[in-house]
Motif scaffolding. Structure first.
Motif, PDB file in Angstrom:
ATOM      1  N   CYS A 127     -12.668   2.571   0.933  1.00  0.00           N
ATOM      2  CA  CYS A 127     -11.259   2.180   0.830  1.00  0.00           C
ATOM      3  C   CYS A 127     -11.057   0.745   1.311  1.00  0.00           C
ATOM      4  CB  CYS A 127     -10.401   3.143   1.648  1.00  0.00           C
ATOM      5  SG  CYS A 127      -8.713   2.586   1.948  1.00  0.00           S
ATOM      6  N   LEU A 175      -2.605   2.369   7.155  1.00  0.00           N
ATOM      7  CA  LEU A 175      -3.566   1.338   6.774  1.00  0.00           C
ATOM      8  C   LEU A 175      -3.014  -0.056   7.043  1.00  0.00           C
ATOM      9  CD1 LEU A 175      -5.070   2.625   3.402  1.00  0.00           C
ATOM     10  CD2 LEU A 175      -6.388   1.905   5.395  1.00  0.00           C
ATOM     11  N   ALA A 221      -4.243   3.195  -5.238  1.00  0.00           N
ATOM     12  CA  ALA A 221      -5.373   3.489  -4.363  1.00  0.00           C
ATOM     13  C   ALA A 221      -6.615   3.794  -5.209  1.00  0.00           C
ATOM     14  CB  ALA A 221      -5.030   4.667  -3.454  1.00  0.00           C
ATOM     15  N   GLU A 223      -0.693   7.384   4.549  1.00  0.00           N
ATOM     16  CA  GLU A 223      -1.857   6.504   4.492  1.00  0.00           C
ATOM     17  C   GLU A 223      -1.474   5.032   4.381  1.00  0.00           C
ATOM     18  OE1 GLU A 223      -5.594   8.651   2.383  1.00  0.00           O
ATOM     19  OE2 GLU A 223      -3.917   8.167   1.102  1.00  0.00           O
ATOM     20  N   GLY A 224      -0.544   4.706   3.473  1.00  0.00           N
ATOM     21  CA  GLY A 224      -0.220   3.305   3.231  1.00  0.00           C
ATOM     22  C   GLY A 224       0.292   2.597   4.464  1.00  0.00           C
ATOM     23  N   LEU A 230       0.839  -1.196   0.000  1.00  0.00           N
ATOM     24  CA  LEU A 230       0.000   0.000   0.000  1.00  0.00           C
ATOM     25  C   LEU A 230       0.876   1.249   0.000  1.00  0.00           C
ATOM     26  CD1 LEU A 230      -2.720  -1.111   2.584  1.00  0.00           C
ATOM     27  CD2 LEU A 230      -2.562  -1.601   0.129  1.00  0.00           C
ATOM     28  N   TYR A 274      -2.568   8.881  -6.610  1.00  0.00           N
ATOM     29  CA  TYR A 274      -3.816   8.388  -6.026  1.00  0.00           C
ATOM     30  C   TYR A 274      -3.801   8.544  -4.508  1.00  0.00           C
ATOM     31  CZ  TYR A 274      -4.073   6.135 -10.604  1.00  0.00           C
ATOM     32  OH  TYR A 274      -4.092   5.895 -11.951  1.00  0.00           O
ATOM     33  N   GLU A 275      -4.997   8.478  -3.914  1.00  0.00           N
ATOM     34  CA  GLU A 275      -5.116   8.503  -2.457  1.00  0.00           C
ATOM     35  C   GLU A 275      -6.121   7.442  -2.018  1.00  0.00           C
ATOM     36  OE1 GLU A 275      -5.953  12.688  -2.623  1.00  0.00           O
ATOM     37  OE2 GLU A 275      -8.031  12.364  -1.966  1.00  0.00           O
ATOM     38  N   TRP A 276      -5.925   6.927  -0.800  1.00  0.00           N
ATOM     39  CA  TRP A 276      -6.749   5.820  -0.313  1.00  0.00           C
ATOM     40  C   TRP A 276      -8.090   6.297   0.234  1.00  0.00           C
ATOM     41  CZ3 TRP A 276      -5.421   1.081  -1.634  1.00  0.00           C
ATOM     42  CH2 TRP A 276      -4.082   0.837  -1.970  1.00  0.00           C
ATOM     43  N   TYR A 326     -12.427  -1.672  -1.157  1.00  0.00           N
ATOM     44  CA  TYR A 326     -11.568  -1.722  -2.346  1.00  0.00           C
ATOM     45  C   TYR A 326     -10.363  -2.632  -2.103  1.00  0.00           C
ATOM     46  CZ  TYR A 326      -8.308   0.087  -5.914  1.00  0.00           C
ATOM     47  OH  TYR A 326      -7.409   0.222  -6.946  1.00  0.00           O
ATOM     48  N   ILE A 327      -9.726  -2.491  -0.943  1.00  0.00           N
ATOM     49  CA  ILE A 327      -8.585  -3.341  -0.610  1.00  0.00           C
ATOM     50  C   ILE A 327      -9.020  -4.802  -0.524  1.00  0.00           C
ATOM     51  CG2 ILE A 327      -6.904  -3.904   1.203  1.00  0.00           C
ATOM     52  CD1 ILE A 327      -6.777  -0.892   1.819  1.00  0.00           C
TER      53      ILE A 327
END
Length: 247
Positions: free
Chosen positions: A86, A124, A49, A120-121, A16, A68-70, A89-90
């Motif tokens: 989000c 998360l 993302a 974020e990555g 991520l 991109y952003e999550w 999606y994951i």
């Protein structure tokens, strides 16, 4: 032969990326810095993302778009928008491209202002095992077994953090902490939410580091341990399957 090949498969990680970067950027960062002795022991998948970047990326001029952003968030990183989307999606990626054994998370930070949203990555990846254990995320896929966290931190939303980090996360994890990383205090705080985390210290800042001899030894030892755990699990599953067929 098929069963034997399945038993010896390498640990597979969903990677991520950070805020307003991309899977391609993270792939380039990792595969130009980590040696083949590490890369050959793991399978890495680098998705983008779900949401196109809604503003300027800190990596413009360093890495090419798109970015991109999550999910989205307020200035304090305590209120999240599209967070459930989000997570779904994951999960969908893990269903379609899995199975996955673990998560790898990194954040690209170039700005010293409002740093936490940029990671974020890493946030998360570190928080998802706890959310999964509570049944609020990734309920349709296998349990996350391993984590690789580079420049980590914790969710600041109280409602999310309460589910993500209590009780402490027990899956094997390895954390990279830079001596000159201005986010190091957040990474140290994150370690308190893990049981027996492995830590690699490096002299750099907020970046994917190259390995020195000690760091490489630590990483290879961690990968050997999780490979052994994965192989033993698959062998047990195979024996149970064979026993059921014989019965």
């Amino acid at each position: 032969m098929g069963s034997e090949a399945e038993i010896v498969r390498k640990p597979r990680f969903l990677c991520l990326h950070g805020f307003r970067t991309s899977g391609a950027i993270l792939k380039k960062q990792i595969e130009t810095k980590w040696p083949q002795s590490v890369l050959e022991k793991i399978d890495l998948v680098y998705p983008d993302a779900p949401f196109p970047a809604e503003g300027k990326s800190d990596v413009e001029g360093i890495f090419d778009p798109p970015y991109y952003e999550w999910f989205q968030f307020n200035k304090e990183f305590t209120i999240y928008t599209n967070f459930d989307e989000c997570l779904a999606y994951i999960e969908d990626i893990m269903i379609k491209q899995g199975p996955f054994d673990g998560l790898l998370g990194f954040s690209q930070v170039c700005s010293v202002w409002l740093p936490l949203p940029r990671i974020e990555g890493a946030i998360l990846s570190a928080g998802l095992p706890g959310l999964q254990a509570k049944g609020v995320a990734l309920t349709k896929v296998a349990k996350i077994k391993f984590l690789i966290i580079i420049g980590g931190a914790k969710f600041r939303s109280e409602s999310v953090a309460e589910k993500a980090y209590s009780p402490p996360i027990q899956c094997p994890s390895i954390h990279f902490l830079g001596d000159t990383d201005f986010l190091k205090p957040h990474g140290l705080k994150l370690l308190e939410s893990f049981v027996d985390p492995v830590v690699i210290h490096h002299p750099k800042g907020h970046t994917i580091p190259r390995f020195d001899d000690k760091g490489l030894e630590t990483m290879l030892s961690f990968l050997e341990r999780i490979q052994k755990m994965l192989t033993e699990k698959q062998e047990n599953e195979l024996h149970c399957k064979e026993g059921a067929l014989e019965a």
